[in-house]
Motif scaffolding. Structure first.
Motif, PDB file in Angstrom:
ATOM      1  N   LYS A   1       0.841  -1.208   0.000  1.00  0.00           N
ATOM      2  CA  LYS A   1       0.000   0.000   0.000  1.00  0.00           C
ATOM      3  C   LYS A   1       0.879   1.263   0.000  1.00  0.00           C
ATOM      4  CE  LYS A   1      -4.045  -1.973   2.341  1.00  0.00           C
ATOM      5  NZ  LYS A   1      -4.871  -1.965   3.573  1.00  0.00           N
TER       6      LYS A   1
ATOM      7  N   LYS B   1       2.291   1.704  -3.359  1.00  0.00           N
ATOM      8  CA  LYS B   1       1.313   2.236  -4.308  1.00  0.00           C
ATOM      9  C   LYS B   1       1.192   3.760  -4.154  1.00  0.00           C
ATOM     10  CE  LYS B   1      -3.576   2.148  -5.508  1.00  0.00           C
ATOM     11  NZ  LYS B   1      -3.854   3.530  -5.131  1.00  0.00           N
ATOM     12  N   GLU B   2       1.181   4.206  -2.890  1.00  0.00           N
ATOM     13  CA  GLU B   2       1.073   5.646  -2.663  1.00  0.00           C
ATOM     14  C   GLU B   2       2.283   6.386  -3.238  1.00  0.00           C
ATOM     15  OE1 GLU B   2       0.592   6.131   1.488  1.00  0.00           O
ATOM     16  OE2 GLU B   2      -1.458   5.299   1.532  1.00  0.00           O
TER      17      GLU B   2
ATOM     18  N   SER C   1       3.562   5.447  -5.903  1.00  0.00           N
ATOM     19  CA  SER C   1       3.449   5.182  -7.348  1.00  0.00           C
ATOM     20  C   SER C   1       4.514   4.212  -7.862  1.00  0.00           C
ATOM     21  CB  SER C   1       3.534   6.505  -8.142  1.00  0.00           C
ATOM     22  OG  SER C   1       2.517   7.374  -7.766  1.00  0.00           O
ATOM     23  N   ARG C   2       4.965   3.357  -6.968  1.00  0.00           N
ATOM     24  CA  ARG C   2       5.956   2.358  -7.404  1.00  0.00           C
ATOM     25  C   ARG C   2       5.280   1.070  -7.843  1.00  0.00           C
ATOM     26  NH1 ARG C   2      10.769   2.115  -3.118  1.00  0.00           N
ATOM     27  NH2 ARG C   2      11.513   0.673  -4.730  1.00  0.00           N
ATOM     28  N   VAL C   3       4.031   0.817  -7.367  1.00  0.00           N
ATOM     29  CA  VAL C   3       3.232  -0.325  -7.836  1.00  0.00           C
ATOM     30  C   VAL C   3       1.818   0.181  -8.106  1.00  0.00           C
ATOM     31  CG1 VAL C   3       4.577  -2.043  -6.540  1.00  0.00           C
ATOM     32  CG2 VAL C   3       2.564  -0.977  -5.481  1.00  0.00           C
ATOM     33  N   THR C   4       1.050  -0.656  -8.750  1.00  0.00           N
ATOM     34  CA  THR C   4      -0.327  -0.288  -9.095  1.00  0.00           C
ATOM     35  C   THR C   4      -1.310  -0.897  -8.091  1.00  0.00           C
ATOM     36  OG1 THR C   4      -0.626  -2.220 -10.501  1.00  0.00           O
ATOM     37  CG2 THR C   4       0.319  -0.234 -11.534  1.00  0.00           C
ATOM     38  N   GLU C   5      -2.598  -0.559  -8.286  1.00  0.00           N
ATOM     39  CA  GLU C   5      -3.663  -1.129  -7.454  1.00  0.00           C
ATOM     40  C   GLU C   5      -3.742  -2.641  -7.619  1.00  0.00           C
ATOM     41  OE1 GLU C   5      -6.769  -1.337  -4.743  1.00  0.00           O
ATOM     42  OE2 GLU C   5      -5.340   0.271  -5.175  1.00  0.00           O
ATOM     43  N   LEU C   6      -3.326  -3.135  -8.798  1.00  0.00           N
ATOM     44  CA  LEU C   6      -3.335  -4.581  -9.048  1.00  0.00           C
ATOM     45  C   LEU C   6      -2.482  -5.311  -8.017  1.00  0.00           C
ATOM     46  CD1 LEU C   6      -4.097  -7.017 -10.768  1.00  0.00           C
ATOM     47  CD2 LEU C   6      -2.116  -6.501 -12.240  1.00  0.00           C
TER      48      LEU C   6
ATOM     49  N   ASP D   1       9.570  -7.796  -8.795  1.00  0.00           N
ATOM     50  CA  ASP D   1       8.175  -7.326  -8.789  1.00  0.00           C
ATOM     51  C   ASP D   1       7.381  -8.063  -7.710  1.00  0.00           C
ATOM     52  OD1 ASP D   1       7.451  -9.839  -9.735  1.00  0.00           O
ATOM     53  OD2 ASP D   1       7.486  -9.212 -11.829  1.00  0.00           O
TER      54      ASP D   1
END
Length: 477
Positions: A218, A221-222, A224-229, A436
């Motif tokens: 989470k 994601k904040e 922007s290093r990973v997505t919601e997926l 990943d």
């Protein structure tokens, strides 16, 4: 004169009985195969763990207490104990048939016959005592003892008694077989319960790790290093582990209830030490040599005794074709008035008779009985051979399984160590953006599966050693 006339009749009766005894069917003679291989795996050491008492074989105090309770309360074992009592009663029945039957009787009756009959006319012209005619109607009072005895000329009754004794001994071996199976069943369920406890604890720890990983994703994601997926993938993994937790809880409850059923009691918690399961060493088992199964396995001994009884049954059925000799006797007092009962020897009556009887025509019933007994004897031979073969194969299979499980456990332990290290590596790589999220997820999943499999392998090791102990015939001594 009477004796001279009776000689031809007796001679004719003897001839008829001799003819009746002819053409008696022969017993099918088939020897059972008692041969077994000389060893299980080229090891001819005669040391056999089945000689250990179960309290010595199992070291866990909680397990010993559970087995103790099961041996006292288990319904199946108690049912088997009643079968032993039934077999005892059968022995008493067959013993009674060997002995004479003696009884006593007291009779009171009255008879009125027609005046114009041979008996009525005879009674009317007969005096009981001078000046006193036969009463009409005529009462009848009698008291006496009687005996009947079938002389066991052809050993039919003795063989029937021997068969009953043998079946009693077979029922005792049947109890021993239930006994050793019950011990093994309680032990295996107990080890399964410990394995489920450890798997549940492992899943709970894994859920905590997965929640930490989810929080990290989470944050990623904040940034922007990973997505919601990625977030949803990690959340799905947590949910999957949580559902596995409830599956394990249900399996634990079912296993506890299965143990309580074996112990003959309503559901309650099973006392156990959950912490030392993964480090406990499997019990040491010495298999001895296969020929020891003949004396140690209760089911093999039961099948052997059942075979002996079946052979005796054939002899009993064959003896039905021969003449039977019966002797009957009676002694008592009889009169038409109570005061005359004590007048001797006029009121005394006695009888002694012997009869020789044999079937002549329509012997289908005894032929069918003999054929059935003969077939059951062959059936018992095949059952004995199958039981012995099965006993050997069970031991050989479990010995091989124990050896392979030991090798498997070593490899699984190394796999768990490698995957545990890979979790740390994958997390570090993920934090530095060099791996990943899928690699992290797969690594965690593989590590969890390998740890669960390691616990399962440990359980299999323990239950396999218990099964070897049972298959060798251990537990009932």
């Amino acid at each position: 004169m009477f004796k001279e006339k009776s000689y031809p009749i007796l001679a004719l009766a003897a001839i008829v009985l001799t003819i009746a005894s002819c053409k008696v069917p022969a017993i099918t003679q088939t020897a059972e195969n008692r041969a077994v291989p000389v060893s299980y795996n080229k090891d001819r050491d005669t040391t056999n763990s089945s000689n250990l008492q179960w309290r010595e074989f199992f070291k866990d105090k909680n397990l010993v207490a559970l087995i103790d309770t099961a041996l006292k309360n288990n319904q199946e074992l108690n049912i088997t104990l009643q079968e032993i009592e039934i077999a005892k009663s059968e022995i008493r029945l067959k013993q009674g048939q060997l002995l004479p039957t003696v009884g006593a009787k007291l009779g009171v009756g009255v008879e009125k016959v027609g005046r114009y009959t041979s008996q009525g006319a005879g009674d009317a012209g007969t005096e009981i005592t001078p000046g006193k005619a036969v009463p009409d109607p005529l009462t009848d009072l009698n008291i006496g003892v009687y005996a009947n005895w079938e002389v066991d000329v052809w050993k039919k009754l003795r063989n029937a008694k021997k068969a009953a004794v043998t079946r009693y001994l077979a029922s005792v071996e049947g109890k021993n077989f239930v006994f050793t199976n019950l011990i093994a069943e309680v032990a295996n369920a107990y080890y399964e319960l410990l394995a489920l406890d450890n798997q549940l604890e492992l899943v709970k720890q894994n859920i905590a790790l997965q929640n930490n990983a989810l929080e990290l994703v989470k944050v990623q994601k904040e940034a922007s290093r990973v997505t919601e997926l990625a977030v949803q993938k990690f959340r799905a993994e947590v949910l999957n582990s949580q559902s596995l937790e409830f599956d394990l809880q249900q399996n634990i409850k079912e296993t506890e209830n299965r143990i309580n059923l074996l112990l003959g009691r309503y559901p309650q918690e099973i006392p156990r030490d959950k912490s030392s399961f993964i480090t406990v060493s499997p019990m040491s088992v010495q298999a001895g040599i296969p020929s020891q199964l003949l004396g140690n396995r209760p089911d093999v001994k039961q099948a052997e005794l059942a075979l002996v009884a079946a052979k005796l049954d054939v002899k009993v059925a064959r003896a039905e074709f021969y003449p039977s000799l019966g002797i009957s006797a009676g002694l008592g007092l009889q009169a038409f008035k109570p005061s005359y009962l004590v007048k001797f020897p006029e009121s005394m009556l006695y009888s002694l008779a012997g009869d020789l009887a044999a079937p002549l025509i329509n012997r289908n019933a005894i032929k069918a009985e003999f054929a059935a007994a003969n077939a059951k004897q062959l059936q018992a031979i095949y059952n004995y051979e199958r039981t012995l073969l099965n006993a050997y194969l069970e031991v050989a299979t479990q010995l091989s399984k124990a050896d392979n499980l030991e090798k498997k456990y070593d490899l699984k332990s190394k796999q768990v160590e490698a995957l545990t290290r890979s979790i740390e590596i994958s997390n570090d790589l993920f934090k530095s953006a060099r791996a990943d999220y899928l690699e992290v997820l797969m690594t965690q999943r593989d590590a969890l599966e390998s740890k669960l499999e390691l616990i399962e392998t440990k359980k299999d090791q323990l239950t396999t050693r218990t099964s070897i102990y049972r298959n060798l015939g251990g537990g009932w001594k």
